[in-house]
Design a protein around this motif. Structure first.
Motif, PDB file in Angstrom:
ATOM      1  N   GLU A  40       0.833  -1.192   0.000  1.00  0.00           N
ATOM      2  CA  GLU A  40       0.000   0.000   0.000  1.00  0.00           C
ATOM      3  C   GLU A  40       0.873   1.249   0.000  1.00  0.00           C
ATOM      4  OE1 GLU A  40      -2.546  -0.155   3.371  1.00  0.00           O
ATOM      5  OE2 GLU A  40      -3.703  -1.869   2.640  1.00  0.00           O
ATOM      6  N   THR A  41       0.341   2.319  -0.571  1.00  0.00           N
ATOM      7  CA  THR A  41       1.033   3.600  -0.573  1.00  0.00           C
ATOM      8  C   THR A  41       1.149   4.125   0.853  1.00  0.00           C
ATOM      9  OG1 THR A  41       0.114   4.085  -2.744  1.00  0.00           O
ATOM     10  CG2 THR A  41       1.026   5.940  -1.517  1.00  0.00           C
ATOM     11  N   GLN A  42       2.246   4.771   1.154  1.00  0.00           N
ATOM     12  CA  GLN A  42       2.471   5.327   2.481  1.00  0.00           C
ATOM     13  C   GLN A  42       1.380   6.329   2.839  1.00  0.00           C
ATOM     14  OE1 GLN A  42       3.151   6.010   5.858  1.00  0.00           O
ATOM     15  NE2 GLN A  42       4.966   4.897   5.168  1.00  0.00           N
ATOM     16  N   SER A  43       0.765   6.132   3.990  1.00  0.00           N
ATOM     17  CA  SER A  43      -0.321   7.017   4.415  1.00  0.00           C
ATOM     18  C   SER A  43       0.158   8.123   5.350  1.00  0.00           C
ATOM     19  CB  SER A  43      -1.423   6.208   5.120  1.00  0.00           C
ATOM     20  OG  SER A  43      -0.896   5.521   6.246  1.00  0.00           O
ATOM     21  N   ASP A  44       1.403   7.997   5.846  1.00  0.00           N
ATOM     22  CA  ASP A  44       1.958   9.012   6.735  1.00  0.00           C
ATOM     23  C   ASP A  44       2.453  10.191   5.892  1.00  0.00           C
ATOM     24  OD1 ASP A  44       3.291  10.592   8.511  1.00  0.00           O
ATOM     25  OD2 ASP A  44       4.525   8.997   9.358  1.00  0.00           O
ATOM     26  N   LEU A  45       1.711  11.278   5.899  1.00  0.00           N
ATOM     27  CA  LEU A  45       2.076  12.448   5.105  1.00  0.00           C
ATOM     28  C   LEU A  45       2.577  13.594   5.981  1.00  0.00           C
ATOM     29  CD1 LEU A  45      -0.762  12.471   2.411  1.00  0.00           C
ATOM     30  CD2 LEU A  45       1.556  11.551   2.246  1.00  0.00           C
ATOM     31  N   SER A  46       3.225  13.238   7.082  1.00  0.00           N
ATOM     32  CA  SER A  46       3.818  14.270   7.929  1.00  0.00           C
ATOM     33  C   SER A  46       5.064  14.839   7.248  1.00  0.00           C
ATOM     34  CB  SER A  46       4.174  13.692   9.295  1.00  0.00           C
ATOM     35  OG  SER A  46       5.056  12.583   9.154  1.00  0.00           O
ATOM     36  N   GLU A  63       6.741  11.154  -8.071  1.00  0.00           N
ATOM     37  CA  GLU A  63       6.153  11.144  -6.742  1.00  0.00           C
ATOM     38  C   GLU A  63       6.880  12.128  -5.827  1.00  0.00           C
ATOM     39  OE1 GLU A  63       3.391   9.630  -3.788  1.00  0.00           O
ATOM     40  OE2 GLU A  63       3.470   9.748  -5.980  1.00  0.00           O
ATOM     41  N   ASN A  71       2.263  18.961  -2.224  1.00  0.00           N
ATOM     42  CA  ASN A  71       1.925  18.668  -0.828  1.00  0.00           C
ATOM     43  C   ASN A  71       2.803  19.400   0.192  1.00  0.00           C
ATOM     44  OD1 ASN A  71       1.346  16.037  -2.570  1.00  0.00           O
ATOM     45  ND2 ASN A  71      -0.138  16.080  -0.905  1.00  0.00           N
ATOM     46  N   ARG A 135      12.004  11.418   3.950  1.00  0.00           N
ATOM     47  CA  ARG A 135      11.067  10.477   3.344  1.00  0.00           C
ATOM     48  C   ARG A 135      11.798   9.795   2.194  1.00  0.00           C
ATOM     49  NH1 ARG A 135       5.616  10.292   3.417  1.00  0.00           N
ATOM     50  NH2 ARG A 135       5.673  12.218   4.626  1.00  0.00           N
ATOM     51  N   HIS A 162       8.416   5.533   1.626  1.00  0.00           N
ATOM     52  CA  HIS A 162       7.323   5.946   0.738  1.00  0.00           C
ATOM     53  C   HIS A 162       7.456   5.177  -0.586  1.00  0.00           C
ATOM     54  CE1 HIS A 162       4.228   9.119  -0.193  1.00  0.00           C
ATOM     55  NE2 HIS A 162       4.455   8.609  -1.388  1.00  0.00           N
TER      56      HIS A 162
END
Length: 201
Positions: A40-46, A63, A71, A135, A162
């Motif tokens: 799954e794509t990394q959901s942590d967008l900190s 990306e 972003n 990241r 990521h």
């Protein structure tokens, strides 16, 4: 049956057992390695201090640029393992990204020619810029080996993996795709050789 024939049979039996045991360990490791590949794509967008992109596919750079430009997830973008003679303008063109004020925020590394080199090159850049978090963007099948290499040289730095997904890995059925499995087996063997090299050195 002569003594010589018995010796040959004993030798080949031991060799066969060794091959089967080795294959068993290799197969078990492969199963573990497959389980470590992100699905799954990394959901942590900190936010992090930097975004690090490992060369090897346009989707990785795309990306990284999206996370940087749209972003606003980092102050700087570092692209590791770039071929000599390739500049930022060329990379942006390949990524079909219009040159803009991102030029000031992108750095390129030319020294690395493998994953271990990527990690060392990135570590020097991170330390020179006094960054403490990053990241890491690379293909999903390449992420397990990349994490091992990067955590080894940057153990106290915050790392957010990521993964991006090449077309062959976007389907849930990639584990039954011969081409995808071929890529994974090759990557797994590279992982084993890198760990063996570290244990020897």
């Amino acid at each position: 049956m002569t003594v010589q024939i018995r010796r040959y049979r004993s030798y080949f039996l031991r060799l066969l057992i060794l091959i089967l045991v080795t294959f068993g360990f290799w197969s078990s490791g492969l199963i573990w390695f497959v389980s470590e590949i992100p699905t799954e794509t990394q959901s942590d967008l900190s936010r992090t201090d930097a975004i690090v992109v490992l060369t090897g596919g346009a989707e990785r750079l795309n990306e990284g640029l999206k996370l940087m430009d749209r972003n606003k997830l980092a102050r700087r973008l570092f692209i590791s393992g770039v071929a000599r003679g390739v500049d930022i303008k060329t990379l942006l063109k390949v990524a079909r990204h219009k040159p803009n004020d991102l030029n000031c925020c992108i750095s390129i590394g030319y020294q690395a020619d493998n994953t271990a080199g990527n990690a060392i090159e990135t570590a020097k850049w991170m330390q020179a810029n006094q960054f403490r978090s990053y990241r890491l963007i690379t293909a999903n099948y390449h992420m397990p080996r990349s994490l091992r290499e990067f955590k080894a040289v940057l153990p106290d730095f915050k790392l957010i993996p990521h993964p991006v997904f090449p077309s062959v890995f976007k389907s849930d059925s990639w584990k039954t795709d011969f081409f995808a499995l071929q890529i994974v087996v090759t990557e797994y063997n590279k992982f084993l050789f890198s760990q063996l090299a570290k244990s020897i050195s």
